[in-house]
Enzyme design. Structure first.
Site, PDB file in Angstrom:
ATOM      1  N   SER A 191     -12.060  34.775  57.441  1.00 20.18           N
ATOM      2  CA  SER A 191     -13.835  34.766  57.073  1.00 20.18           C
ATOM      3  C   SER A 191     -14.299  34.044  57.858  1.00 20.18           C
ATOM      4  O   SER A 191     -15.248  35.259  58.729  1.00 20.18           O
ATOM      5  CB  SER A 191     -13.354  33.874  55.944  1.00 20.18           C
ATOM      6  OG  SER A 191     -14.719  33.183  55.131  1.00 20.18           O
ATOM      7  N   MET A 192     -15.613  33.225  58.304  1.00 23.86           N
ATOM      8  CA  MET A 192     -15.957  32.680  59.698  1.00 23.86           C
ATOM      9  C   MET A 192     -14.855  33.320  60.744  1.00 23.86           C
ATOM     10  O   MET A 192     -15.664  33.450  61.790  1.00 23.86           O
ATOM     11  CB  MET A 192     -16.998  31.944  59.284  1.00 23.86           C
ATOM     12  CG  MET A 192     -18.035  31.758  58.402  1.00 23.86           C
ATOM     13  SD  MET A 192     -19.020  30.172  58.654  1.00 23.86           S
ATOM     14  CE  MET A 192     -20.344  30.657  57.628  1.00 23.86           C
ATOM     15  N   TRP A 238     -16.390  37.045  57.436  1.00 25.80           N
ATOM     16  CA  TRP A 238     -18.425  36.994  57.220  1.00 25.80           C
ATOM     17  C   TRP A 238     -19.123  36.352  58.357  1.00 25.80           C
ATOM     18  O   TRP A 238     -18.385  35.605  59.274  1.00 25.80           O
ATOM     19  CB  TRP A 238     -17.788  35.927  56.295  1.00 25.80           C
ATOM     20  CG  TRP A 238     -19.300  35.780  55.938  1.00 25.80           C
ATOM     21  CD1 TRP A 238     -19.653  35.371  54.474  1.00 25.80           C
ATOM     22  CD2 TRP A 238     -20.997  34.626  56.507  1.00 25.80           C
ATOM     23  NE1 TRP A 238     -21.062  34.938  54.079  1.00 25.80           N
ATOM     24  CE2 TRP A 238     -21.057  34.424  54.913  1.00 25.80           C
ATOM     25  CE3 TRP A 238     -20.618  34.143  58.375  1.00 25.80           C
ATOM     26  CZ2 TRP A 238     -22.486  33.951  55.579  1.00 25.80           C
ATOM     27  CZ3 TRP A 238     -21.868  33.581  58.353  1.00 25.80           C
ATOM     28  CH2 TRP A 238     -23.014  33.314  57.130  1.00 25.80           C
ATOM     29  N   ASP A 282     -13.275  41.076  46.686  1.00 27.98           N
ATOM     30  CA  ASP A 282     -13.894  39.211  47.723  1.00 27.98           C
ATOM     31  C   ASP A 282     -15.773  39.265  47.588  1.00 27.98           C
ATOM     32  O   ASP A 282     -16.565  40.355  47.909  1.00 27.98           O
ATOM     33  CB  ASP A 282     -14.193  40.234  49.614  1.00 27.98           C
ATOM     34  CG  ASP A 282     -14.471  38.395  50.142  1.00 27.98           C
ATOM     35  OD1 ASP A 282     -15.224  37.613  49.556  1.00 27.98           O
ATOM     36  OD2 ASP A 282     -13.985  38.102  51.323  1.00 27.98           O
ATOM     37  N   HIS A 311     -11.478  36.642  48.299  1.00 23.84           N
ATOM     38  CA  HIS A 311     -11.330  36.623  49.901  1.00 23.84           C
ATOM     39  C   HIS A 311     -10.867  35.238  50.733  1.00 23.84           C
ATOM     40  O   HIS A 311     -10.878  35.295  51.747  1.00 23.84           O
ATOM     41  CB  HIS A 311     -12.684  35.465  49.713  1.00 23.84           C
ATOM     42  CG  HIS A 311     -12.843  35.080  50.794  1.00 23.84           C
ATOM     43  ND1 HIS A 311     -13.464  36.085  52.036  1.00 23.84           N
ATOM     44  CD2 HIS A 311     -13.111  34.173  51.963  1.00 23.84           C
ATOM     45  CE1 HIS A 311     -14.279  35.316  53.240  1.00 23.84           C
ATOM     46  NE2 HIS A 311     -13.770  34.146  52.886  1.00 23.84           N
TER      47      HIS A 311
END
Length: 284
Positions: free
Chosen positions: A155-156, A180, A201, A233
């Site tokens: 993700s991040m 992300w 996602d 996700h």
């Protein structure tokens, strides 16, 4: 004289062939010849140990280190992995021993705060690698080849791994997982990068994140895009064989320059778990 000359020529040919055969094995190959069964197992061929890193360490929020027990085969490459927004390393902890057991030193980091953005997570991943190489306990540090380093994240944290790859071109590999990031173009990335996305996602939809990131990386850079069929996700937060198999193969191929693993990347892998796979096909 003719027979003698022929004999010497044959001997000379045999002696010349021997070093070439020895040179065929790369200097960083670790472990047995890979198989599907080996890569799909929950553990690789190396037994591993684990130790914690204090949150007081500078540059990132501490974490956990996993490393092979074996010291007989030389040093290993190292990879730093970041969790995603509001998550802690425990959400990805299964990855630590799994990757380490294939012959890597792995540091799963805690971030300075659970709200850190991708650019901050990228800097923290690099700080974690610097810690491994320069300041980690000698038991860990002595096992690491500082020229063979990689990053990954979810993700991040995946967006952070792109940031790290963009900032430090000397890295050998990056594996953003359901990444992300508000930045969509990564035309400066030269690090071999495998992006793993989930078809379903809804937080970092592949159409606006993983696919765009992959397409923005120059075709002159080694890259691959793996999209998991029906995955949300949060697919990295539970053991995922398809993801782990491709991730280990990518790290072995580019961090270890181990061409034995190219067969798992090119031609492209397929199966019911894979929605889509794109790549530049690693070059031997």
């Amino acid at each position: 004289m003719t027979k003698l000359a022929l004999t010497l020529a044959l001997l000379g040919g045999g002696l010349a062939a021997a070093p070439a055969a020895q040179a065929a094995a790369g200097p960083y190959e670790r472990g047995p010849d890979p198989t599907d069964a080996l890569l799909e197992a929950s553990r690789g061929p190396f037994s591993t140990s684990q130790r914690s890193v204090s949150s007081l360490v500078g540059g990132f929020g501490g974490g956990e280190i996993y490393y092979p027990d074996d010291t007989s085969q030389g040093t290993f490459g190292a990879i730093a992995i970041s969790p995603g927004y509001t998550a802690r390393w425990s959400s990805l902890a299964w990855l630590g021993p799994r990757i380490a057991s294939h012959g890597f030193v792995v540091i799963g980091i805690e971030t300075n705060t659970i709200y850190d953005q991708p650019d901050s997570r990228g800097r923290q991943l690099l700080a974690a690698l610097d810690y491994l190489v320069e300041d980690s306990p000698s038991t860990v540090r002595s096992r690491i080849d500082p020229s063979r380093l990689a990053v990954a994240g979810h993700s991040m944290g995946g967006g952070g791994s792109l940031e790290a790859a963009d900032d430090r071109s000397s890295l050998q590999a990056a594996v953003p997982i359901a990444p992300w990031n508000l930045t969509k173009s990564w035309s400066g990335v030269r690090v071999p990068t495998m992006i793993i996305g989930g078809e379903s996602d809804s937080i970092a939809p592949v159409s606006s994140h993983s696919e765009r990131f992959y397409e923005s990386i120059p075709s002159s850079s080694e890259k691959a895009y793996l999209e998991l069929n029906g995955a949300s996700h949060f697919f990295p937060q539970t053991p995922n064989t398809t993801m782990a198999k491709s991730m280990v193969a990518w790290l072995k191929r580019f961090v270890d320059d181990d061409t034995r693993y190219e067969q798992f990347l090119c031609p492209p892998p397929s199966g019911s778990a894979i929605e889509e796979y794109r790549d530049t096909c690693p070059s031997s």
